[in-house]
Design a protein around this motif. Structure first.
Motif, PDB file in Angstrom:
ATOM      1  N   GLY A  56      65.692  75.151  27.872  1.00  8.78           N
ATOM      2  CA  GLY A  56      64.225  75.424  28.378  1.00  8.78           C
ATOM      3  C   GLY A  56      63.553  75.341  29.573  1.00  8.78           C
ATOM      4  N   GLN A  57      64.104  73.995  30.298  1.00 10.86           N
ATOM      5  CA  GLN A  57      63.406  73.750  31.363  1.00 10.86           C
ATOM      6  C   GLN A  57      63.932  75.032  32.604  1.00 10.86           C
ATOM      7  OE1 GLN A  57      60.947  71.644  32.543  1.00 10.86           O
ATOM      8  NE2 GLN A  57      61.107  72.659  34.661  1.00 10.86           N
ATOM      9  N   PHE A 103      62.436  78.559  32.020  1.00  6.62           N
ATOM     10  CA  PHE A 103      60.926  78.638  32.615  1.00  6.62           C
ATOM     11  C   PHE A 103      61.152  78.880  34.132  1.00  6.62           C
ATOM     12  CE2 PHE A 103      59.940  76.395  28.613  1.00  6.62           C
ATOM     13  CZ  PHE A 103      58.951  77.088  28.320  1.00  6.62           C
ATOM     14  N   GLU A 104      61.943  78.111  34.764  1.00  3.35           N
ATOM     15  CA  GLU A 104      62.071  78.285  36.359  1.00  3.35           C
ATOM     16  C   GLU A 104      62.908  79.551  36.637  1.00  3.35           C
ATOM     17  OE1 GLU A 104      61.527  77.241  40.078  1.00  3.35           O
ATOM     18  OE2 GLU A 104      60.488  76.422  38.330  1.00  3.35           O
ATOM     19  N   ARG A 133      60.220  82.292  35.888  1.00  3.48           N
ATOM     20  CA  ARG A 133      59.112  82.096  37.097  1.00  3.48           C
ATOM     21  C   ARG A 133      59.814  82.947  38.508  1.00  3.48           C
ATOM     22  NH1 ARG A 133      57.686  79.445  41.340  1.00  3.48           N
ATOM     23  NH2 ARG A 133      59.460  78.022  41.038  1.00  3.48           N
ATOM     24  N   VAL A 162      59.173  84.481  28.570  1.00  3.17           N
ATOM     25  CA  VAL A 162      58.898  83.098  28.265  1.00  3.17           C
ATOM     26  C   VAL A 162      58.167  82.398  29.372  1.00  3.17           C
ATOM     27  CG1 VAL A 162      60.340  80.993  27.910  1.00  3.17           C
ATOM     28  CG2 VAL A 162      61.165  82.900  26.919  1.00  3.17           C
ATOM     29  N   SER A 163      58.497  82.480  30.445  1.00  2.00           N
ATOM     30  CA  SER A 163      57.595  81.849  31.481  1.00  2.00           C
ATOM     31  C   SER A 163      56.496  82.331  31.487  1.00  2.00           C
ATOM     32  CB  SER A 163      58.461  81.893  32.884  1.00  2.00           C
ATOM     33  OG  SER A 163      58.234  83.331  33.404  1.00  2.00           O
ATOM     34  N   ASP A 164      56.011  83.479  31.417  1.00  2.00           N
ATOM     35  CA  ASP A 164      54.582  83.947  31.170  1.00  2.00           C
ATOM     36  C   ASP A 164      53.880  83.435  29.945  1.00  2.00           C
ATOM     37  OD1 ASP A 164      54.780  85.360  33.664  1.00  2.00           O
ATOM     38  OD2 ASP A 164      54.836  87.425  32.534  1.00  2.00           O
ATOM     39  N   ASN A 206      55.374  75.226  29.555  1.00  2.00           N
ATOM     40  CA  ASN A 206      56.687  74.551  30.322  1.00  2.00           C
ATOM     41  C   ASN A 206      56.418  73.216  29.667  1.00  2.00           C
ATOM     42  OD1 ASN A 206      58.846  73.513  31.037  1.00  2.00           O
ATOM     43  ND2 ASN A 206      58.504  74.290  33.196  1.00  2.00           N
ATOM     44  N   LEU A 258      63.230  80.603  22.572  1.00  4.37           N
ATOM     45  CA  LEU A 258      61.964  80.674  23.051  1.00  4.37           C
ATOM     46  C   LEU A 258      61.442  82.100  23.283  1.00  4.37           C
ATOM     47  CD1 LEU A 258      63.042  78.386  26.046  1.00  4.37           C
ATOM     48  CD2 LEU A 258      61.430  77.708  24.259  1.00  4.37           C
ATOM     49  N   ALA A 269      57.703  83.366  22.114  1.00  7.94           N
ATOM     50  CA  ALA A 269      56.823  83.962  23.215  1.00  7.94           C
ATOM     51  C   ALA A 269      56.557  85.294  22.922  1.00  7.94           C
ATOM     52  CB  ALA A 269      57.668  84.121  24.561  1.00  7.94           C
TER      53      ALA A 269
END
Length: 104
Positions: free
Chosen positions: A8-9, A12-13, A16, A51-53, A57, A69, A73
């Protein structure tokens, strides 16, 4: 494809950064070519960005894969926190369903 196994981490990165490149670094129409050059299909890139939007996080999602995810999302925001009954009979929120316990 190994993208399914990224934690997951990282998702997200990556999401982004993909969004940043798409919106700030490339001329209109160059994004898809750029994705091809880094061997990332558009569908996967869109999932990472979604997912990042749309998800925070947070620790809850750190060990979840991109598919879990993405499913969370794309749920309507008012349903994301609603408990769901699992086949096992347990009731959990969607973010709890995506968590894989870490063995120590």
């Amino acid at each position: 494809m190994f993208w399914r196994f990224i934690g997951g981490q990282a998702i997200f990165e990556i999401g982004r950064r993909l969004k940043w490149v798409k919106e700030n670094d490339l001329a209109h129409g160059e994004y898809v070519k750029w994705l091809e050059s880094i061997k990332l299909d558009r569908s996967t890139a869109n999932k990472f960005i979604k997912v990042s939007d749309n998800l925070p996080n947070v620790e809850t999602f750190l060990h979840s894969g991109v598919n879990a995810l993405y499913e969370i999302a794309t749920m309507p925001p008012d349903e994301r926190d609603q408990p769901q009954q699992l086949d096992s009979g347990k009731v959990k929120k969607p973010d709890e369903m995506a968590v894989i316990p870490v063995r120590q």
